[in-house]
Motif scaffolding. Structure first.
Motif, PDB file in Angstrom:
ATOM      1  N   LEU A 719       0.808  -1.229   0.000  1.00 33.87           N
ATOM      2  CA  LEU A 719       0.000   0.000   0.000  1.00 33.87           C
ATOM      3  C   LEU A 719       0.840   1.277   0.000  1.00 33.87           C
ATOM      4  CD1 LEU A 719      -3.135  -0.929   2.139  1.00 33.87           C
ATOM      5  CD2 LEU A 719      -2.884  -0.865  -0.340  1.00 33.87           C
ATOM      6  N   PRO A 720       1.791   1.418   0.937  1.00 31.80           N
ATOM      7  CA  PRO A 720       2.579   2.671   0.883  1.00 31.80           C
ATOM      8  C   PRO A 720       3.355   2.816  -0.422  1.00 31.80           C
ATOM      9  CG  PRO A 720       3.336   1.245   2.678  1.00 31.80           C
ATOM     10  CD  PRO A 720       2.141   0.603   2.098  1.00 31.80           C
ATOM     11  N   LEU A 721       3.879   1.682  -0.920  1.00 35.28           N
ATOM     12  CA  LEU A 721       4.597   1.751  -2.202  1.00 35.28           C
ATOM     13  C   LEU A 721       3.651   2.181  -3.308  1.00 35.28           C
ATOM     14  CD1 LEU A 721       6.744  -1.516  -2.054  1.00 35.28           C
ATOM     15  CD2 LEU A 721       7.475   0.837  -1.681  1.00 35.28           C
ATOM     16  N   GLY A 722       2.432   1.622  -3.265  1.00 38.02           N
ATOM     17  CA  GLY A 722       1.429   1.965  -4.282  1.00 38.02           C
ATOM     18  C   GLY A 722       1.073   3.433  -4.231  1.00 38.02           C
ATOM     19  N   VAL A 723       0.984   3.975  -3.009  1.00 38.85           N
ATOM     20  CA  VAL A 723       0.672   5.402  -2.880  1.00 38.85           C
ATOM     21  C   VAL A 723       1.778   6.233  -3.518  1.00 38.85           C
ATOM     22  CG1 VAL A 723       0.506   7.287  -1.217  1.00 38.85           C
ATOM     23  CG2 VAL A 723      -0.818   5.205  -0.860  1.00 38.85           C
ATOM     24  N   GLU A 749      -2.221  14.177  -2.534  1.00 36.02           N
ATOM     25  CA  GLU A 749      -3.580  14.259  -1.997  1.00 36.02           C
ATOM     26  C   GLU A 749      -3.773  13.180  -0.953  1.00 36.02           C
ATOM     27  OE1 GLU A 749      -5.618  16.559  -2.603  1.00 36.02           O
ATOM     28  OE2 GLU A 749      -4.521  17.508  -4.240  1.00 36.02           O
ATOM     29  N   SER A 750      -3.296  13.424   0.262  1.00 35.32           N
ATOM     30  CA  SER A 750      -3.297  12.330   1.239  1.00 35.32           C
ATOM     31  C   SER A 750      -4.694  11.757   1.467  1.00 35.32           C
ATOM     32  CB  SER A 750      -2.661  12.776   2.547  1.00 35.32           C
ATOM     33  OG  SER A 750      -2.974  14.115   2.804  1.00 35.32           O
ATOM     34  N   GLY A 751      -5.700  12.623   1.489  1.00 38.39           N
ATOM     35  CA  GLY A 751      -7.062  12.133   1.719  1.00 38.39           C
ATOM     36  C   GLY A 751      -7.515  11.187   0.629  1.00 38.39           C
ATOM     37  N   TYR A 753      -5.682   9.624  -1.518  1.00 39.13           N
ATOM     38  CA  TYR A 753      -4.843   8.431  -1.589  1.00 39.13           C
ATOM     39  C   TYR A 753      -5.246   7.431  -0.512  1.00 39.13           C
ATOM     40  CZ  TYR A 753      -1.797  11.266  -4.589  1.00 39.13           C
ATOM     41  OH  TYR A 753      -1.304  12.042  -5.586  1.00 39.13           O
ATOM     42  N   ALA A 754      -5.587   7.974   0.654  1.00 37.84           N
ATOM     43  CA  ALA A 754      -6.025   7.084   1.736  1.00 37.84           C
ATOM     44  C   ALA A 754      -7.303   6.364   1.320  1.00 37.84           C
ATOM     45  CB  ALA A 754      -6.247   7.878   3.020  1.00 37.84           C
ATOM     46  N   THR A 755      -8.227   7.097   0.675  1.00 38.84           N
ATOM     47  CA  THR A 755      -9.456   6.449   0.216  1.00 38.84           C
ATOM     48  C   THR A 755      -9.131   5.375  -0.809  1.00 38.84           C
ATOM     49  OG1 THR A 755     -10.321   8.690   0.286  1.00 38.84           O
ATOM     50  CG2 THR A 755     -11.816   6.976  -0.478  1.00 38.84           C
ATOM     51  N   ALA A 756      -8.248   5.705  -1.733  1.00 41.04           N
ATOM     52  CA  ALA A 756      -7.883   4.730  -2.768  1.00 41.04           C
ATOM     53  C   ALA A 756      -7.298   3.483  -2.112  1.00 41.04           C
ATOM     54  CB  ALA A 756      -6.890   5.342  -3.746  1.00 41.04           C
ATOM     55  N   ALA A 757      -6.395   3.703  -1.149  1.00 40.57           N
ATOM     56  CA  ALA A 757      -5.780   2.569  -0.450  1.00 40.57           C
ATOM     57  C   ALA A 757      -6.850   1.756   0.268  1.00 40.57           C
ATOM     58  CB  ALA A 757      -4.725   3.061   0.532  1.00 40.57           C
ATOM     59  N   ALA A 758      -7.822   2.463   0.856  1.00 39.88           N
ATOM     60  CA  ALA A 758      -8.888   1.765   1.580  1.00 39.88           C
ATOM     61  C   ALA A 758      -9.726   0.931   0.610  1.00 39.88           C
ATOM     62  CB  ALA A 758      -9.773   2.766   2.317  1.00 39.88           C
ATOM     63  N   ILE A 759      -9.981   1.465  -0.584  1.00 38.03           N
ATOM     64  CA  ILE A 759     -10.765   0.717  -1.577  1.00 38.03           C
ATOM     65  C   ILE A 759     -10.011  -0.549  -1.986  1.00 38.03           C
ATOM     66  CG2 ILE A 759     -11.675   0.759  -3.939  1.00 38.03           C
ATOM     67  CD1 ILE A 759     -12.240   3.737  -3.514  1.00 38.03           C
ATOM     68  N   VAL A 760      -8.719  -0.398  -2.244  1.00 36.30           N
ATOM     69  CA  VAL A 760      -7.917  -1.563  -2.635  1.00 36.30           C
ATOM     70  C   VAL A 760      -7.908  -2.592  -1.495  1.00 36.30           C
ATOM     71  CG1 VAL A 760      -5.566  -2.353  -3.120  1.00 36.30           C
ATOM     72  CG2 VAL A 760      -6.481  -0.363  -4.297  1.00 36.30           C
ATOM     73  N   LEU A 761      -7.705  -2.079  -0.278  1.00 34.09           N
ATOM     74  CA  LEU A 761      -7.668  -2.965   0.889  1.00 34.09           C
ATOM     75  C   LEU A 761      -8.982  -3.723   1.011  1.00 34.09           C
ATOM     76  CD1 LEU A 761      -5.820  -3.709   3.215  1.00 34.09           C
ATOM     77  CD2 LEU A 761      -6.932  -1.956   4.583  1.00 34.09           C
ATOM     78  N   ALA A 762     -10.097  -2.990   0.871  1.00 34.24           N
ATOM     79  CA  ALA A 762     -11.411  -3.625   1.006  1.00 34.24           C
ATOM     80  C   ALA A 762     -11.602  -4.690  -0.073  1.00 34.24           C
ATOM     81  CB  ALA A 762     -12.505  -2.578   0.921  1.00 34.24           C
ATOM     82  N   SER A 763     -11.167  -4.388  -1.312  1.00 36.12           N
ATOM     83  CA  SER A 763     -11.315  -5.371  -2.392  1.00 36.12           C
ATOM     84  C   SER A 763     -10.516  -6.616  -2.073  1.00 36.12           C
ATOM     85  CB  SER A 763     -10.822  -4.808  -3.721  1.00 36.12           C
ATOM     86  OG  SER A 763     -11.073  -3.458  -3.812  1.00 36.12           O
ATOM     87  N   ILE A 764      -9.307  -6.402  -1.534  1.00 32.46           N
ATOM     88  CA  ILE A 764      -8.443  -7.545  -1.225  1.00 32.46           C
ATOM     89  C   ILE A 764      -9.045  -8.366  -0.094  1.00 32.46           C
ATOM     90  CG2 ILE A 764      -6.194  -8.169  -0.266  1.00 32.46           C
ATOM     91  CD1 ILE A 764      -5.047  -5.880  -1.945  1.00 32.46           C
ATOM     92  N   ILE A 765      -9.555  -7.669   0.908  1.00 30.69           N
ATOM     93  CA  ILE A 765     -10.169  -8.393   2.031  1.00 30.69           C
ATOM     94  C   ILE A 765     -11.342  -9.233   1.524  1.00 30.69           C
ATOM     95  CG2 ILE A 765     -11.544  -8.088   4.129  1.00 30.69           C
ATOM     96  CD1 ILE A 765      -9.714  -5.714   4.803  1.00 30.69           C
ATOM     97  N   ALA A 766     -12.170  -8.618   0.654  1.00 30.25           N
ATOM     98  CA  ALA A 766     -13.334  -9.341   0.132  1.00 30.25           C
ATOM     99  C   ALA A 766     -12.888 -10.601  -0.607  1.00 30.25           C
ATOM    100  CB  ALA A 766     -14.139  -8.435  -0.786  1.00 30.25           C
TER     101      ALA A 766
END
Lengths: 788, 241
Positions: A719-723, A749-751, A753-766
């Motif tokens: 995630l941090p690398l992706g950001v 755009e930290s906000g 980017y955080a949302t984007a990371a959260a979306i990716v994280l959620a997709s991975i969790i699913a």
């Protein structure tokens, strides 16, 4: 069907989820690639046909007033093919129910169908009768549509202070105005700015230009020496107040269209490769897994006497089938996306038609790129098949050989409980696979960040432009520069809370061998309604000892801070100056040079004169303000900044919105695909270990932890690398999308980017949880009995 | 040490146990009504051809599989009624397994494989003691791939013993080993029985190993065909195959 072929299709069906993912990603990549490339050529072809068919001018000259008898001499200049010597005049329009000021450009026509340069074409109605006593006119389509005006409707216009009632007899478009923006404005305002064609006699009278012309448009022959022609025109027409001749790049409509084409090319080169890379990644995972699972079959086939390449062909065949399916689906997608983009463009650009067609070269590129992705995706699997000897393949695979790693890693993993150590040793023990997973997640996140960054950049561009730079409510432009009295009068218009004078003069800037036609803008010191602000919102002051120029102009000239550039002001008094560049500012929108207003007045030998006023008004007095403006002679145009913002927003968002939606959807699919593939592989490889753990008395939850922690840990690294990569990627993209008129603000755009990371994280969790359900289904006995 | 099954509370009490895999025409009857009692500390050998049902019985008693019908009681508790969580607790606390292919976690060292169990057991053996019991004190830091088959199997035994189980299930424990390492493995098992009184159930094809048991249960076609009592248990070192 041969048995190996049958096996190929059965394997594809068995892996249908992965096959579907690979095909979709290939299709998206190819769809985007082909539709962007196809759209670019379609738009370019459509534009070229239009320009050729309707004879768009190559050069144009604005004059104060020149006698029509010069026409023959101009026509005789070397390189001139056709000319039209037109009368053009600004007008103020009135329509019932609309209080805001509307302006128009009136242009003379003779025999419309015979127009030799910039020929308008009729959409409805008829051409005006040249000898009619009434004021018959033809109106441009965009304005007519915006106000539902039809042949037979009337318009009230003020031309040179005289009021005229115009009768609309036809609706037309012209190649000069594919994109309709008021003079000096970058943005389309189809409902506030009209183009009106009027018979020459009538317009000559109304504009007080009998037997004269003030707007010359020319088509030149292919071998014309443009520079020489420009000089000849200047020599011939200079004393009639002629501006230097300008090329197509100075027609706002043509310029905008060219930039759109550049942006399409950028899209086509930057975005689709990302999807194709991920498709290759998934194909690689799927096929390598399959080869691993089929070791014994491969051994059997080889033992039966099939040659290594025959067995390998099966896997190559799978890749081929998937690539072909991807190409076919991509073709359908490309056609759909292309049609959608074409109809979108037709709402913004007034072109006669825009048939979407894909070119052979686009398909060749797409097929090549898809084949490349397919090859990259299957090469690993094929290599394994070829290397595996029959005897080796028939034996179960050797247990993965773990060794003690380097001390740091060992000490690190010893800090954790045994189950976590299992996870860490796998991550460290299979570095290539771990890196591949990380790479995949990084790609998905980067793409998502890119997709989200573009609309944010557009919003920021709008915010900086309309909240940082152009903070006035309205901008009034005067027909001719006026002195102190008029300035006082404008300040006293009803509702005006704040007013600031400005002056904009067209100028030719030269540095070394380069030159650029742009505007020189004079602003007052400490201006607050119109400021010079860079693309990150930092304000710059205008100077009285030199120029502040935009980055675009600086790069056109190759000039930088400290250089002295020549400025030739061509309107009114011909003035030539040498001025130092004191600062170069990267602005969000526009391309100008700036100077203190008073100093500009002195240079022009017209101290105190102003070209227009920026005003902020009390919204309660809006109506009164508009009424007063309409009644004030000498005002050439009023631009409404709120409207400009809306229209710019629409222009950007119509295109960007659809694309952003597509990217976000597919970035999510990509993340899900990667997570699904990675967790499936982990599950398949560890099925036996997971069963052992359950037998030893670990609960399903604890066992699931071993399965999920691997993808979880890799995701946390990714995630941090992706950001960071996504940010970098977005910066490159925004830079590539920048033109000499627009620079997109680019920030971290930290906000977002955080949302984007959260979306990716959620997709991975699913996806991972989906695979986790398999843990419940592990048959302990079966898993333990076999060696693998 | 021979045990008379009729004088002690049985550790396992199995009644009318059947296990059917699949249904309809393709149904396979792996167990066709088994009645059996196992006493604490007993060594029982299950002998029989492939598919005779011996492994199925071991799996059900070990809590890895559930019966189709019938009852299994472990120390008075009904195993056949337990849910997933209770079965996990049962495996975690009371029983150990030894498999033919060792089933060590390849990414953990010998010591760590044992720690897996000692981390979650209630009253575990110290890891060093478990390693010492199987004679592998010097191999603790090795990964499975760095150990021989016999050593791997002994690590598996140490791992199973580390929780001090009341019952140890061994499915073909020497199936993949040569005589010498097989004997070492069996000695480790018998020592556990001797030291902790752990009940052993060993599934094997190997008739010679049957001499180690107090009782030898012969399986055929899902039924117990015969139970043989050995008056004297042989020592592993006396075996030949």
């Amino acid at each position: 069907m041969r048995p190996l072929t049958r096996k190929l299709f059965r394997d594809l069906w068995r892996m249908r989820a992965q096959s579907l993912a690979v095909v979709s990603l290939l299709a998206i990549g190819i769809g985007l690639l082909v539709s962007s490339l196809g759209m670019k050529t379609s738009l370019a072809d459509s534009r070229d046909r239009y320009y050729l068919d309707k004879r768009l001018s190559d050069l144009q000259v604005q004059l104060v007033r020149a006698p029509l008898r010069l026409v023959d001499r101009i026509q005789a200049l070397p390189g001139v093919q056709d000319i039209e010597a037109r009368v053009a005049a600004p007008a103020l329009l009135e329509l019932p129910g609309i209080t805001e000021q509307m302006t128009a450009r009136l242009m003379s026509i003779d025999e419309a169908e015979q127009t030799r340069v910039n020929r308008p074409w009729l959409i409805r109605g008829r051409w005006p009768d040249q000898d009619s006593g009434r004021r018959e006119v033809v109106l441009n389509e965009a304005f007519a549509d915006a106000h539902q005006l039809q042949p037979g409707s009337h318009l009230d216009a003020t031309i040179r202070g005289g009021r005229e009632r115009l009768e609309i007899v036809g609706i037309a478009n012209s190649p000069e105005f594919v994109f309709v923006s008021p003079p000096g404005q970058l943005f389309p305002q189809p409902d506030r700015y009209a183009l009106i064609w009027m018979p020459r006699r009538a317009l000559e009278q109304a504009a007080d230009l009998d037997g004269a012309f003030n707007d010359l448009v020319l088509r030149v022959s292919a071998d014309a020496d443009i520079a020489m022609l420009k000089r000849s025109l200047k020599d011939l027409l200079g004393r009639y107040g002629a501006q230097p001749a300008q090329g197509r790049d100075r027609i706002p409509s043509a310029r905008f269209l060219d930039q759109e084409l550049d942006q399409l090319a950028t899209m086509a080169t930057l975005i689709p490769p990302a999807f194709l890379a991920v498709a290759a990644f998934l194909l690689n995972v799927a096929l390598t897994r399959l080869v691993e699972a089929e070791r014994s079959n491969i051994g059997l086939l080889k033992a039966f006497g099939f040659r290594a390449w025959e067995v390998a062909m099966g896997y190559l065949g799978m890749a081929l089938v998937l690539v072909l399916l991807g190409l076919l689906t991509g073709a359908v997608l490309a056609q759909a996306l292309g049609q959608m983009m074409a109809s979108l463009y037709l709402t913004v650009y007034r072109l006669p038609d825009l048939p979407f067609a894909t070119s052979v070269s686009a398909w060749a590129i797409a097929a090549g790129v898809a084949a490349l992705a397919g090859a990259a995706g299957c090469i690993n699997a094929i290599r394994r098949v070829l290397r595996l000897s029959a005897a080796q393949a028939l034996m179960p695979p050797p247990p993965p050989a773990f060794k003690h790693g380097w001390r740091g890693a060992e000490a690190f993993s010893r800090q954790f409980d045994t189950l976590t150590r299992v996870v860490l040793r796998r991550i460290i023990g299979f570095p290539r696979r771990s890196l591949t997973t990380i790479f995949g997640v990084v790609c998905a996140l980067s793409l998502l960040i890119l997709a989200r960054q573009f609309p944010i950049a557009i919003d920021q561009l709008l915010a900086i432009t309309f909240e940082g730079t152009r903070r006035q409510d309205f901008s009034l432009t005067l027909i001719e520069a006026q002195g102190l009295d008029d300035w006082q009068a404008l300040k006293r218009l009803p509702g005006v809370l704040e007013a600031e004078p400005f002056r904009t003069v067209p100028a030719v800037f030269r540095f070394g061998s380069r030159e650029a036609d742009e505007a020189l803008v004079g602003l007052v010191k400490g201006a607050s309604l119109e400021r010079l602000v860079d693309y990150n919102g930092v304000p710059f002051a205008v100077r009285d000892d030199g120029l502040v120029i935009t980055r675009g102009l600086a790069s056109q000239l190759g000039a930088t801070v400290g250089d002295r550039i020549e400025v030739e002001i061509t309107r009114g008094q011909q003035v030539r100056l040498q001025l130092p560049v004191l600062a170069v500012v990267t602005v969000a929108v526009g391309n100008n040079a700036y100077l203190d207003l008073d100093v500009l007045g002195q240079f022009l030998r017209e101290p105190g004169r102003i070209g227009g006023v920026h005003v902020r008004i009390d919204s309660l007095d809006r109506e009164a303000f508009h009424e007063a403006v309409r009644g004030t002679p000498g005002i050439a145009g009023v631009s409404d900044l709120a409207r400009a913002r809306d229209s710019l927003q629409r222009t950007f968002k119509e295109g960007a919105g659809v694309m952003t939606g597509i990217f976000v959807t597919f970035a999510v699919l990509m993340a899900v695909g990667i997570a699904f593939a990675t967790s499936s592989v982990t599950l398949a490889e560890q099925r036996r270990d997971l069963a052992t753990l359950q037998v030893l008395g670990f609960s399903r939850r604890e066992v699931s932890y071993v399965l999920l922690a691997e993808i979880g840990a890799l995701t946390l690294i990714a995630l941090p690398l992706g950001v960071l990569l996504g940010h970098w990627f977005a910066m490159q993209f925004l830079q590539a999308m920048a033109t000499d008129l627009f620079t997109f603000p680019a920030r971290f755009e930290s906000g977002a980017y955080a949302t984007a990371a959260a979306i990716v994280l959620a997709s991975i969790i699913a996806a991972a949880l989906l695979v986790r359900r398999e843990v419940d289904a592990i048959n302990l006995v079966e898993s333990l009995k076999s060696r693998e | 040490m021979s045990v008379d099954v009729h004088t002690k509370v049985p550790l396992f009490d199995v009644r009318a146990l059947t296990r059917v895999f699949g249904h309809g025409e393709s149904a396979v009857h792996a167990l066709r009504g088994i009645d059996l009692e196992l006493a604490e500390g007993e060594v029982v050998i299950l002998l029989g051809p492939s598919g005779s049902g011996k492994s199925t019985l071991l799996n059900i008693l070990g809590g890895l599989d559930a019966p189709t019908q019938g009852s299994v009681k472990f120390a008075g508790r009904a195993l056949h009624d337990m849910d997933e969580r209770e079965l996990t607790d049962y495996r975690r606390t009371w029983v150990g397994f030894i498999f033919q292919f060792y089933n060590l976690i390849p990414s953990l060292t010998a010591r760590e494989n044992i720690e897996l169990v000692t981390d979650i057991a209630v009253n575990p053996l110290p890891v060093d003691e478990a390693l010492a019991m199987v004679g592998l004190s010097h191999r603790g830091e090795h990964f499975p791939a760095q150990l021989s088959g016999g050593e791997q199997q002994r690590v598996a035994i140490a791992r199973a013993l580390a929780k001090r189980p009341r019952m140890l299930f061994c499915d073909e424990p020497t199936g993949a080993l040569d005589l010498k390492t097989g004997v070492l493995t069996l000695e480790a098992l018998m020592q556990a029985n001797h030291a902790f009184g752990t009940t052993l159930m060993i599934v094997t094809h190997n008739a010679d190993i049957a001499r180690l048991g107090d009782r030898v249960i012969h399986f055929a076609d899902g039924r117990i065909r015969e139970i043989v009592h050995n008056p004297v248990r042989a020592k592993p070192a006396d075996l030949h195959w």
